[in-house]
Each structure stands twice: as structure tokens, then as C-alpha cells.
Design an enzyme around this catalytic site. Structure first.
Site, PDB file in Angstrom:
ATOM      1  N   CYS B 118      -2.310  75.289  67.043  1.00 28.27           N
ATOM      2  CA  CYS B 118      -3.766  75.157  67.097  1.00 28.27           C
ATOM      3  C   CYS B 118      -4.051  73.674  67.183  1.00 28.27           C
ATOM      4  CB  CYS B 118      -4.428  75.765  65.865  1.00 28.27           C
ATOM      5  SG  CYS B 118      -6.207  75.450  65.810  1.00 28.27           S
ATOM      6  N   CYS B 121      -7.544  72.490  65.263  1.00 28.12           N
ATOM      7  CA  CYS B 121      -7.647  72.495  63.796  1.00 28.12           C
ATOM      8  C   CYS B 121      -6.331  73.037  63.249  1.00 28.12           C
ATOM      9  CB  CYS B 121      -8.869  73.270  63.308  1.00 28.12           C
ATOM     10  SG  CYS B 121      -9.214  74.819  64.179  1.00 28.12           S
ATOM     11  N   SER B 122      -6.362  74.178  62.561  1.00 20.50           N
ATOM     12  CA  SER B 122      -5.107  74.717  62.047  1.00 20.50           C
ATOM     13  C   SER B 122      -5.164  76.234  61.978  1.00 20.50           C
ATOM     14  CB  SER B 122      -4.779  74.127  60.672  1.00 20.50           C
ATOM     15  OG  SER B 122      -5.868  74.342  59.791  1.00 20.50           O
ATOM     16  N   CYS B 123      -5.770  76.873  62.978  1.00 22.19           N
ATOM     17  CA  CYS B 123      -5.863  78.332  63.016  1.00 22.19           C
ATOM     18  C   CYS B 123      -4.468  78.933  62.891  1.00 22.19           C
ATOM     19  CB  CYS B 123      -6.492  78.796  64.323  1.00 22.19           C
ATOM     20  SG  CYS B 123      -8.165  78.185  64.558  1.00 22.19           S
TER      21      CYS B 123
END
Lengths: 92, 213
Positions: B118, B121-123
Site C-alpha cells: 500500500c 498508507c498501510s492498507c
């Protein structure tokens, strides 16, 4: 009009500020619709708690050699989710 | 002798350097989170018990959930077809509440390897894999996984042959991804419970392979 799987699409080069879901490295690049994910409320509006318009979300597949001319394996691919308002409908 | 240092001011009694304490002042956003949480409790919108229950629920999720899904797909071809067609429904069918998120499962085969990142962000598919590893959230992984993914994979110990296609999936919007690794050869006699033990977290992100592969 929803684009079909296999359609060639170009990503817009706009650079709006704020919470946007199209990474810069894909802007201006051309890919192919891998699948249609359907309508989702636009997260670029949801992030600001303003009324969000349902927008068609696509998975678009790009070739690594197109994104990065020096790619180690140009035939490798990069798939990303792209909202319809990021697709340049006027592109050939 | 490794512990025979002269610079004793910077060493603990064990002979190792002191690690910097992680107790700096709260950041702006941390302060805002605490303020909003306390306000919501004061106003009766939330109870501390509800907050703790949510933390417990987050901590209870682990890669074992995803491993069970993978092992089922390895042993049940009809389930595998359903998983690839609609990951959300297949996860729910196994009793995993994946909430409002949409799950896409991507399959590794003899000629295709998949990698999840991702960049924005940090999905991460937390419902099936628990909390993401720290490296998954670093700018280094997030940028290099799309810029030079084969080099990143080599650093993880996965050296992809040139004739295998690598497909990188950048979870930029509403989908979450899980890799369905290829079932290791020689596991024909294992049942789903034993197979699940071969499925590592990294094999479901694409930075690793199952044990025995």
C-alpha cells in the site's frame, strides 16, 4: 458509462491537494482495466465528511516497463485501484 | 572480548548499549486522539469497556485466520474458486468478519507471483492477518515494492526466476489483498489443519513462500 474489462485507460496528470487515492507514480500512465469493482462512495470526499458521490472503481493493470523505463523485468505488472474521475476519458 | 568496552558510560550493566527510551512527548495527533477518546467517554458515546473490547478484538486477529483460508483453498477446489471470485464472501463463509472492506485474493501459480503493498498508507487485510509488520508500513517498503519489487523480494529471500511474472498490487483504495500462495509439492497427504501450519504471514503478503516450498 462503465468501461469494460480490457479497455485501455490513461490516468489524469492532475495534482490536487489533500486525501487522494491515485499515487503520483501512475499519473499520466496508460494501463488496461483488469476488473470493474463497482461503485464506491468517493473516499476523496469521505475523508472530509462532505457528501460523497458514488464513483466507479476499477482495477487497472500497468506494465512495469511502462511505469519505470529501467525496470528489471518490464513484463511484470502493477495493479492499482483507480477511480473513474482519475481516468482521462479524452485520451485515445 | 565483546563486552570488554572502555566506553562504559553508554553501556548497560550487561555490556550492551542503552536503547533510547521511547517516552517522548505526545505528538499533536496523539494528543488529539486522547482528547477525543476522553470526550467521547465523558459524553457517554463510548465506554472504556467498549474501547478495550475493540482493542482485544484487534489483538485477537492473527495470520492464523488467513492461513486457515489458504489451507481450505488448497484442499477444496470449489472454495478456492469462490475465494478468487469474491474474497469477501469466501472469508465470511469461513466465519471471518471482514467488516465493510472488500477482499481480493490473488493466486500464485507456477508462472505468476503476487506481491501486496500500500504505497499511499498501510492498507492491510487485518481481519485475516492481524496487525501489519512494522516493515510493511515503512516508506522504504512502500516505495521500493513498486519501484524495484524483484530486488525487495530477493532481500526477503525470494529469488524469482526470470520466466515468472511478478504482479504487484498497490491497494490504493477500497480493496484489501491476500496472496493465495502455491501449495508446496509433497504435501498431498496433509489435511487442512496441517497445511495451515505451513502458511506464513509473509507468504500471504507475497514477500515469502510457504514452509516447505
Amino acid at each position: 458509462m462503465t468501461l469494460p474489462v480490457g479497455a485501455s485507460v490513461r490516468i489524469k496528470t492532475m495534482s490536487p491537494l489533500g486525501h487522494i487515492r491515485t499515487p503520483k507514480y501512475l499519473r499520466g500512465k496508460t494501463g488496461v482495466v483488469e476488473r470493474v469493482l463497482g461503485p464506491f462512495n468517493n473516499p476523496e470526499q469521505l475523508a472530509y465528511m462532505v457528501p460523497a458521490t458514488p464513483r466507479t472503481l476499477y482495477r487497472v493493470r500497468f506494465e512495469m516497463g511502462h511505469i519505470w523505463p529501467d525496470a528489471e523485468a518490464p513484463q511484470d505488472t502493477l495493479d492499482a485501484e483507480i477511480y473513474e474521475h482519475w481516468i482521462d476519458q479524452d485520451a485515445p | 572480548m565483546p563486552h570488554d568496552h572502555h566506553d562504559h558510560d553508554h553501556l548497560s550493566p550487561s555490556g550492551h548499549p542503552y536503547r533510547k527510551d521511547n517516552d517522548g512527548a505526545l505528538s499533536y495527533w496523539q494528543t488529539m486522539e486522547v482528547a477525543i477518546r476522553e470526550l467521547m467517554v465523558e459524553k457517554g458515546e463510548l465506554t472504556p469497556a467498549q474501547i478495550q473490547a475493540q482493542i482485544d478484538a484487534m489483538d485477537a486477529r492473527s495470520p492464523a485466520n488467513g492461513a486457515a483460508v489458504v489451507a481450505r483453498a488448497w484442499t477444496d477446489p470449489e472454495f478456492k474458486a469462490r475465494l478468487l471470485a469474491n474474497g469477501s464472501d469466501a472469508a465470511r463463509e469461513m466465519g471471518f468478519d471482514i467488516g465493510p472492506m472488500h477482499l481480493v485474493a490473488v493466486e500464485n501459480t507456477e508462472d505468476t507471483h503476487n506481491l501486496i503493498v500500500c504505497t499511499l498508507c498501510s492498507c492491510y487485510p487485518r481481519n485475516l492477518l492481524g496487525l501489519p509488520p512494522d516493515w510493511y508500513k515503512t516508506r522504504e517498503y512502500r516505495s521500493r515494492a513498486v519501484r524495484e519489487p524483484r530486488a525487495v523480494l530477493r532481500e526477503f529471500g525470494v529469488d524469482l526466476p526470470a520466466d515468472v511474472t511478478l504482479r504487484v498490487h498497490d491497494s490504493t483504495a477500497d480493496m484489501r489483498y491476500i496472496v493465495l500462495p502455491a501449495r508446496p509439492a509433497g504435501t498431498e497427504n496433509l489435511d487442512a489443519t496441517a497445511l495451515a501450519k505451513l502458511v506464513t504471514r509473509d507468504s500471504m503478503i507475497g514477500t515469502g513462500l510457504p514452509k516447505g516450498a
